[in-house]
Design a protein around this motif. Structure first.
Motif, PDB file in Angstrom:
ATOM      1  N   TYR A 169      34.321 -58.915 -49.273  1.00 55.17           N
ATOM      2  CA  TYR A 169      34.735 -58.939 -47.865  1.00 55.17           C
ATOM      3  C   TYR A 169      36.183 -59.376 -47.712  1.00 55.17           C
ATOM      4  O   TYR A 169      36.922 -58.820 -46.894  1.00 55.17           O
ATOM      5  N   PHE A 170      36.586 -60.380 -48.468  1.00 57.95           N
ATOM      6  CA  PHE A 170      37.965 -60.837 -48.372  1.00 57.95           C
ATOM      7  C   PHE A 170      38.936 -59.720 -48.755  1.00 57.95           C
ATOM      8  O   PHE A 170      39.978 -59.549 -48.116  1.00 57.95           O
ATOM      9  N   ALA A 171      38.593 -58.960 -49.797  1.00 55.01           N
ATOM     10  CA  ALA A 171      39.447 -57.839 -50.182  1.00 55.01           C
ATOM     11  C   ALA A 171      39.414 -56.749 -49.112  1.00 55.01           C
ATOM     12  O   ALA A 171      40.452 -56.178 -48.749  1.00 55.01           O
ATOM     13  N   PHE A 172      38.216 -56.465 -48.599  1.00 51.91           N
ATOM     14  CA  PHE A 172      38.055 -55.432 -47.572  1.00 51.91           C
ATOM     15  C   PHE A 172      38.807 -55.797 -46.297  1.00 51.91           C
ATOM     16  O   PHE A 172      39.520 -54.962 -45.716  1.00 51.91           O
ATOM     17  N   SER A 173      38.678 -57.045 -45.854  1.00 53.23           N
ATOM     18  CA  SER A 173      39.353 -57.464 -44.621  1.00 53.23           C
ATOM     19  C   SER A 173      40.864 -57.515 -44.809  1.00 53.23           C
ATOM     20  O   SER A 173      41.620 -57.281 -43.856  1.00 53.23           O
ATOM     21  N   ALA A 174      41.308 -57.810 -46.039  1.00 51.76           N
ATOM     22  CA  ALA A 174      42.745 -57.785 -46.318  1.00 51.76           C
ATOM     23  C   ALA A 174      43.287 -56.372 -46.160  1.00 51.76           C
ATOM     24  O   ALA A 174      44.423 -56.176 -45.697  1.00 51.76           O
ATOM     25  N   TYR A 175      42.476 -55.390 -46.525  1.00 53.26           N
ATOM     26  CA  TYR A 175      42.868 -53.984 -46.352  1.00 53.26           C
ATOM     27  C   TYR A 175      42.756 -53.565 -44.890  1.00 53.26           C
ATOM     28  O   TYR A 175      43.675 -52.943 -44.343  1.00 53.26           O
TER      29      TYR A 175
ATOM     30  N   ALA B  44      33.880 -50.833 -35.243  1.00 52.35           N
ATOM     31  CA  ALA B  44      32.516 -51.263 -35.556  1.00 52.35           C
ATOM     32  C   ALA B  44      32.397 -51.747 -36.999  1.00 52.35           C
ATOM     33  O   ALA B  44      31.712 -52.735 -37.281  1.00 52.35           O
ATOM     34  N   ILE B  45      33.069 -51.072 -37.930  1.00 54.46           N
ATOM     35  CA  ILE B  45      32.979 -51.439 -39.335  1.00 54.46           C
ATOM     36  C   ILE B  45      33.493 -52.851 -39.583  1.00 54.46           C
ATOM     37  O   ILE B  45      32.988 -53.576 -40.448  1.00 54.46           O
ATOM     38  N   ASP B  46      34.495 -53.264 -38.805  1.00 54.99           N
ATOM     39  CA  ASP B  46      35.041 -54.612 -38.950  1.00 54.99           C
ATOM     40  C   ASP B  46      34.032 -55.657 -38.500  1.00 54.99           C
ATOM     41  O   ASP B  46      33.877 -56.707 -39.144  1.00 54.99           O
ATOM     42  N   TRP B  47      33.354 -55.378 -37.396  1.00 53.47           N
ATOM     43  CA  TRP B  47      32.331 -56.298 -36.898  1.00 53.47           C
ATOM     44  C   TRP B  47      31.141 -56.359 -37.847  1.00 53.47           C
ATOM     45  O   TRP B  47      30.624 -57.447 -38.136  1.00 53.47           O
TER      46      TRP B  47
ATOM     47  N   ALA C 196      30.979 -55.716 -41.073  1.00 52.07           N
ATOM     48  CA  ALA C 196      31.341 -56.410 -42.310  1.00 52.07           C
ATOM     49  C   ALA C 196      31.409 -57.919 -42.094  1.00 52.07           C
ATOM     50  O   ALA C 196      30.929 -58.702 -42.916  1.00 52.07           O
ATOM     51  N   GLY C 197      31.994 -58.335 -40.967  1.00 49.47           N
ATOM     52  CA  GLY C 197      32.108 -59.756 -40.669  1.00 49.47           C
ATOM     53  C   GLY C 197      30.753 -60.415 -40.449  1.00 49.47           C
ATOM     54  O   GLY C 197      30.500 -61.525 -40.955  1.00 49.47           O
TER      55      GLY C 197
END
Length: 228
Positions: free
Chosen positions: A79-85, A101-104, A106-107
């Motif tokens: 998640y940290f890598a994904f959110s950094a992207y 939606a994908i951001d929510w 994943a979080g």
């Protein structure tokens, strides 16, 4: 791994090792190359995909062996890598933009699994093979990281360069989590199951995030014009 392990486990382990080795190798390359350049983007994506493969293979293997702690850590590590992207596509948040939606999703998934990690570590540590205090610490790191990200979707950042600090901090945070998992799997066999074997990447990496972020905050700070 045992010779009698199923073929799928051996295959997943081989892929996991290759992807993990790639992530350890290419993360420093991405950090060292010119930010925003082609090489930085290329090796950053290689790292992101490598971490995705690491997480995807770690989860089923963690339940087979079982090492459930690593399955839960794999989620927030990716998640940290994904959110950094993803934050690179969320620069408009500072100007009233919205997360997707994908951001929510994943979080929320990361927050839930991190909360589960903290709960199991404290109340059922034997079920996930973890030192209670260490597991709780990792759980709160995952909850804090995902919650902070989701809060920014609602309370929009006021600083224009917020995305830069998030990109850098979460990228390094993912690398810390990867080293933590590697340390637990390898070093505990050599020097024993001590708390510092689990937490040394965090103790090294968090100050690195703080120092690096402070450097760029000074760099990006508006310059005050000298008065005559």
């Amino acid at each position: 791994m045992h010779a009698l392990d199923p073929l799928w486990v051996k295959f997943f382990l081989a892929v996991h090792i290759v992807a993990g080795s790639s992530s350890f190798l290419f993360a420093p390359v991405a950090l060292a190359t010119a930010k925003g350049g082609k090489q930085h983007k290329r090796w950053g994506m290689v790292y992101l995909w490598s971490m995705g493969v690491v997480a995807a293979t770690a989860i089923p293997m963690a339940f087979f062996f079982p090492v459930r702690f690593l399955a839960l850590v794999a989620v927030f590590s990716f998640y940290f890598a994904f959110s950094a992207y993803r934050v690179l596509r969320l620069k408009e948040l500072a100007r009233g933009g919205s997360a997707e939606a994908i951001d929510w999703i994943a979080g929320i998934v990361t927050f839930a699994t991190s909360a589960l990690l903290a709960w199991l570590s404290w109340f059922r540590p034997a079920t996930i093979e973890v030192i209670p205090a260490v597991g709780v610490a990792f759980g709160f790191i995952g909850m804090f990281g995902s919650a902070r990200q989701m809060v920014s979707f609602v309370r929009k950042p006021k600083e224009k360069m917020f995305w830069w600090y998030t990109h850098l901090g979460n990228f390094i945070g993912s690398y810390i989590a990867a080293w933590s998992a590697f340390s637990v799997v390898t070093l505990t066999r050599v020097i024993g199951n001590h708390w510092y074997v689990w937490l040394w990447p965090t103790m090294v990496g968090v100050p690195a995030i703080i120092v690096t972020t402070a450097y760029y905050q000074r760099k990006f700070a508006p310059r005050v014009k000298a008065t005559a």
